[in-house]
Design a protein around this motif. Structure first.
Motif: not given
Length: 112
Positions: A87-110
């Motif tokens: 769902a986060i990838q399909n938004t128009e926010l331009g953010i690519n989440p990182s899946n770490y197995g138990q959490v999802c991180r949105l980080s850095g320049t995104q």
């Protein structure tokens, strides 16, 4: 009290209700403005397909901002992690989440 006074009172009451709703809506819109710091308000209203039902992300996960440019999303049900990521990838926010197995991180320049 005359008829004119009751009419004016009704108009003022109606306007007060409309202005309260307008201010509430404006506050809600401004909360998602990108400010340079990670904030859950960017994604918490995002609808997630959770077993065939659209559910706001804020009902499926907890949010944590350990650093200025890092938002960590921890789902209450680990089975929903992939749906959250998609769902986060399909938004128009331009953010690519990182899946770490138990959490999802949105980080850095995104982030904003």
């Amino acid at each position: 009290m005359t008829e004119d006074d009751s009419f004016v009172g009704a108009v003022v009451s109606d306007l007060r209700d409309k202005m309260t709703k307008a201010v509430s809506h404006a506050q809600s819109e401004f909360s998602s403005v990108r400010t340079g710091r990670a904030s859950s308000s960017m994604v918490e209203k995002l609808k997630i397909d959770y077993y065939g039902t659209d559910v706001p992300l804020q009902q499926l996960a907890g949010f944590n901002v350990p650093e200025d440019r890092l938002l960590v999303i921890t789902p209450y049900d680990m089975g929903s992690l992939k749906a959250i990521e998609m769902a986060i990838q399909n938004t128009e926010l331009g953010i690519n989440p990182s899946n770490y197995g138990q959490v999802c991180r949105l980080s850095g320049t995104q982030l904003p």
